[in-house]
Every structure is written in structure tokens, then in C-alpha cells.
Design an enzyme around this catalytic site. Structure first.
Site, PDB file in Angstrom:
ATOM      1  N   ARG A  55       4.233  -4.246  16.502  1.00  0.00           N
ATOM      2  CA  ARG A  55       3.350  -4.600  15.395  1.00  0.00           C
ATOM      3  C   ARG A  55       2.157  -5.367  15.980  1.00  0.00           C
ATOM      4  NH1 ARG A  55       3.664  -9.382  15.963  1.00  0.00           N
ATOM      5  NH2 ARG A  55       2.018  -9.723  14.449  1.00  0.00           N
ATOM      6  N   GLY A  56       1.180  -5.662  15.111  1.00  0.00           N
ATOM      7  CA  GLY A  56      -0.046  -6.290  15.597  1.00  0.00           C
ATOM      8  C   GLY A  56      -1.017  -5.172  15.947  1.00  0.00           C
ATOM      9  N   ALA A  57      -2.243  -5.301  15.447  1.00  0.00           N
ATOM     10  CA  ALA A  57      -3.182  -4.178  15.521  1.00  0.00           C
ATOM     11  C   ALA A  57      -3.372  -3.615  16.941  1.00  0.00           C
ATOM     12  CB  ALA A  57      -4.513  -4.598  14.902  1.00  0.00           C
ATOM     13  N   ARG A  90       0.830   3.518   9.819  1.00  0.00           N
ATOM     14  CA  ARG A  90       0.398   2.275   9.151  1.00  0.00           C
ATOM     15  C   ARG A  90      -1.104   2.380   8.865  1.00  0.00           C
ATOM     16  NH1 ARG A  90       2.555  -3.306  11.220  1.00  0.00           N
ATOM     17  NH2 ARG A  90       2.054  -3.770   9.056  1.00  0.00           N
ATOM     18  N   GLN A 200       6.093 -13.568  10.303  1.00  0.00           N
ATOM     19  CA  GLN A 200       5.577 -13.379  11.668  1.00  0.00           C
ATOM     20  C   GLN A 200       5.188 -14.715  12.314  1.00  0.00           C
ATOM     21  OE1 GLN A 200       4.559 -11.489   9.049  1.00  0.00           O
ATOM     22  NE2 GLN A 200       4.062  -9.409   9.670  1.00  0.00           N
ATOM     23  N   ASP A 240      -6.892  -7.073  11.550  1.00  0.00           N
ATOM     24  CA  ASP A 240      -6.398  -5.690  11.591  1.00  0.00           C
ATOM     25  C   ASP A 240      -7.528  -4.687  11.435  1.00  0.00           C
ATOM     26  OD1 ASP A 240      -4.017  -7.446  10.696  1.00  0.00           O
ATOM     27  OD2 ASP A 240      -3.196  -5.600  11.527  1.00  0.00           O
ATOM     28  N   ASN A 250      -6.747  -9.086   7.387  1.00  0.00           N
ATOM     29  CA  ASN A 250      -5.691  -9.639   8.236  1.00  0.00           C
ATOM     30  C   ASN A 250      -4.482  -9.869   7.328  1.00  0.00           C
ATOM     31  OD1 ASN A 250      -4.843 -10.577  10.880  1.00  0.00           O
ATOM     32  ND2 ASN A 250      -4.790 -12.628   9.986  1.00  0.00           N
ATOM     33  N   LYS A 251      -3.396 -10.307   7.925  1.00  0.00           N
ATOM     34  CA  LYS A 251      -2.145 -10.476   7.184  1.00  0.00           C
ATOM     35  C   LYS A 251      -2.354 -11.252   5.889  1.00  0.00           C
ATOM     36  CE  LYS A 251       1.027  -9.071   8.066  1.00  0.00           C
ATOM     37  NZ  LYS A 251       1.781  -7.890   7.604  1.00  0.00           N
TER      38      LYS A 251
HETATM   39  O1  MRU Z   1       1.896  -6.382   9.839  1.00  0.00           O
HETATM   40  P1  MRU Z   1       1.616  -6.892  11.232  1.00  0.00           P
HETATM   41  O2  MRU Z   1       2.635  -7.867  11.711  1.00  0.00           O
HETATM   42  O3  MRU Z   1       1.360  -5.757  12.198  1.00  0.00           O
HETATM   43  O4  MRU Z   1       0.249  -7.682  11.040  1.00  0.00           O
HETATM   44  C1  MRU Z   1      -0.284  -8.375  12.120  1.00  0.00           C
HETATM   45  C2  MRU Z   1      -1.459  -9.183  11.781  1.00  0.00           C
HETATM   46  O5  MRU Z   1      -1.906  -9.257  10.664  1.00  0.00           O
HETATM   47  C3  MRU Z   1      -2.129  -9.822  12.909  1.00  0.00           C
HETATM   48  O6  MRU Z   1      -2.703 -11.027  12.517  1.00  0.00           O
HETATM   49  C4  MRU Z   1      -3.225  -8.869  13.368  1.00  0.00           C
HETATM   50  O7  MRU Z   1      -2.706  -7.596  13.626  1.00  0.00           O
HETATM   51  C5  MRU Z   1      -3.911  -9.355  14.542  1.00  0.00           C
HETATM   52  S1  MRU Z   1      -3.019  -8.901  15.943  1.00  0.00           S
HETATM   53  C6  MRU Z   1      -3.661  -9.516  17.345  1.00  0.00           C
END
Ligand code: MRU
Length: 337
Positions: A55-57, A90, A200, A240, A250-251
Site C-alpha cells: 500500500r502507499g501510492a 485501486r 495505518q 495519493d 491523501n488518506k
Molecule cells: O490506502 P493507503 O494505505 O494505500 O493510503 C496511503 C496514503 O494515503 C499515504 O499517505 C499516501 O499513499 C502517501 S504514500 C507515501
């Protein structure tokens, strides 16, 4: 059976290439357990991204790039199907589309028999570039923390979700300046927001503990009080997808932090590699927001809305930290190459 290498031989890395497969650190098992999974089929890569084992962009993008290579090894003639399947995993993190478009443009130009080798090469390049970009984000972002440290020690940084090395190939985005500052002996303390519903923030706390960075976990709703009390010097979050006008997805929960930071005069920064900027997306209203399962909130038969991301308007963002430096949202177009 999960593949579990000895941690001493394979230090904590989010993604490692091995013999025509990739080995990922399964983030659904953290922080309780460190478990690695080997992905050797397209279906396994799709499952890993969709279920958030990775996970994470930026990490989603790099994993998808390797997924193309893994898929091609199986079915060398169906590049378009492989790319479409990965693209559907996603919706919000644009790094996924960015990496897949890059794979598509390199591979579609080649004869079928040359694509597999080229796919591995390009995936390796994408992964290596992510690590390099994030290291540079650390070196630019440290300047902000150094400046704050002239008057406030320790520097109190707040973050949301996990934008550390777990969310990338290496170094992290929002946490990269924090790691750089810690390595430079700038006294720091990090407020880690829990980040419901998937928590997270616990991944961030786990990462910071590995690196001995002082930190405190808070419930998401405690952020406003801490900002009001003057206990936060700046906020740094990941992204993201950043629209062309600087609006940033973002999240979910990020927007509320930005609003509260703005109300209390606390600078709010976004850290992301250029691969997270979507110049084809005019503004935040055009960013697709992932809706996740009701079960993540777990309310029995109660109707549930579970948007996984929100959009922070550019006007609330003090600066966007990329590998090219710190840019005002209004000047984002200068980063278009
Ligand atoms: O749903 P996730 O856990 O993939 O979301 C992650 C986030 O929102 C992070 O803040 C974002 O991807 C930045 S990652 C360096």
C-alpha cells in the site's frame, strides 16, 4: 504458506526482486508480525495491491510495474489485459496509472519476444527512481525542520496515515525529511495520527520505533486540540494524487488536519515524488475517491460510507516537497517536464 526469509539476511524492505518473482513485506500483518510474501503470478500481485498487503501510492506503482513483468512471463501476448487488470486494483493513487502507462509505452513499441526482459528492466528503473526521488525529498524537507529548530526544540511534526518507507520503495515521502533530520541530530518529536479505519498510523509508529525517532500516537480527533495548544510546529503528509492546481488527495482525515492547521497558523506540507502529480487532472473534484468496504468500519447492519481518501484544497497547503525542491501549489506547473 507465506514465504518468511530470515530478517537478518533480508532486512526490512517493502519489495525485493528474486528469480522472476517479487518478495513483499505483507503490511496487513504489521505491526504484529513481520511476514514476507512471494508474488509469482499476476493474480497474486493484483490481490496484494487490492488487499493492501502492499500500500502507499509509490509502492503501489512500483509493485504494479513488477506485476506487468510477472504477468508477461505467464502470458506473453496479452499486455493490454495485464495492464487493465492491474489498473483496476485501486483508483486514487495515481502512481499506479503513472507506472502502468510507462510500462505500456516502453513495451507496446517492442516485438512480443523482447517484452519480458524489457519489462523487468523498466520495473527495476521505476523502483530505483522512487528510492532516489524520496531520498531527495528528505534532503529538501530537512530545510524546513532545520529552520523550525532554530527557535523550537524539539521540532514537533504531525503526520497522518503512513507515508514512510513502508509506503514507498525506500525512504518514504512525508517521513523522509523526518529521517533526514533525525540522522542530522535535529531534535524531533512526531505526533502520529492513528488514521482510522485501517490504522495505518500504527505502521508509522512501528517505523519510527525501528529508527528510534521519538513519537506519540494520537486518536485522529485529538489533532485539533494539539494544534490549538501550540504543540505542533508543522504537519507533513504524503499524497495519493496531486491535481494540476495543487489540490491533494491523501488518506481520509488529512483535510480536517489541514483545516485545523490553517485555523491555528501551523504550516501544512505535502511530500510526494513527481509520479504522484497528475497534470491531466485539473483539480481535486476530478480525483477519483476510493470507496472501501463497510466491514472496515464494522457497524453491523448500519448503513456505512467509507471513502478512503479526501481532498485538501491547494489554498490550505504551504508547500509541496518533491525531489525538485519545495514548490508553492500555485507554481506546480513549473514541475511539468
Ligand atoms: O490506502 P493507503 O494505505 O494505500 O493510503 C496511503 C496514503 O494515503 C499515504 O499517505 C499516501 O499513499 C502517501 S504514500 C507515501
Amino acid at each position: 504458506m507465506p514465504f518468511v526469509p530470515l530478517v537478518v539476511n533480508k532486512p526490512f524492505q517493502t519489495l525485493v526482486e528474486e528469480d522472476g518473482t517479487i518478495v513483499i513485506l505483507d503490511q496487513t500483518r504489521l505491526p504484529a508480525e513481520v511476514v514476507f510474501q512471494r508474488l509469482s503470478t499476476l493474480d497474486q500481485v493484483v490481490h496484494a495491491i487490492r488487499s493492501m498487503q502492499v500500500r502507499g501510492a509509490p509502492l503501489i506503482g512500483a509493485t504494479a510495474a513488477y506485476g506487468v513483468a510477472i504477468g508477461l512471463a505467464d502470458k506473453a501476448d496479452v499486455l493490454a489485459h495485464i495492464i487493465d487488470t492491474l489498473a483496476a486494483t485501486r483508483p486514487t493513487a495515481v502512481n499506479l496509472n503513472w507506472a502502468l502507462s510507462r510500462m505500456q509505452s516502453v513495451l507496446a513499441a517492442l516485438p512480443t519476444q523482447d517484452r519480458l526482459t524489457a519489462a523487468w528492466q523498466e520495473a527495476r528503473a521505476i523502483a530505483a527512481e522512487d528510492a532516489t526521488a524520496n531520498a531527495a525529498i528528505g534532503q529538501h524537507g530537512i530545510q524546513l525542520l532545520r529552520q523550525i529548530a532554530l527557535t523550537n526544540k524539539p521540532v514537533n511534526v504531525m503526520t497522518h496515515c503512513n507515508a514512510g518507507w513502508l509506503a514507498t520503495v525506500a525512504h518514504g515521502t512525508a517521513l523522509s525529511p523526518i529521517y533526514a533530520a533525525h540522522a542530522a541530530h535535529i531534535p524531533l518529536h512526531v505526533w502520529v495520527s492513528e488514521t482510522r479505519p485501517r490504522n495505518q498510523g500504527l505502521l508509522t509508529a512501528w517505523e519510527l520505533a525501528q529508527a528510534d525517532v521519538p513519537h506519540t500516537l494520537i486518536a485522529d480527533n485529538a489533532a485539533g486540540l494539539l494544534l490549538m495548544q501550540g504543540r505542533v510546529d508543522c504537519i507533513i503528509v504524503g499524497a495519493d494524487r496531486i491535481a494540476a492546481n495543487g489540490d491533494t488527495a491523501n488518506k481520509v482525515g488529512t483535510y480536517l488536519k489541514a483545516l485545523a492547521a490553517n485555523a491555528h497558523g501551523v504550516p501544512f506540507y505535502v511530500a510526494a515524488p513527481l509520479s504522484t502529480i497528475d497534470f491531466d487532472c485539473a483539480n481535486g473534484a476530478a480525483i477519483p475517491i476510493e470507496q472501501r468496504a463497510a466491514a472496515e468500519i464494522g457497524a453491523g447492519n448500519t448503513p456505512v460510507a467509507n471513502p478512503a481518501f479526501d481532498v485538501t484544497p491547494a489554498a490550505l497547503i504551504s508547500g509541496i516537497i518533491t525531489q525538485r525542491g519545495i514548490t508553492l501549489p500555485a507554481a506546480l506547473h513549473t514541475l511539468r517536464s
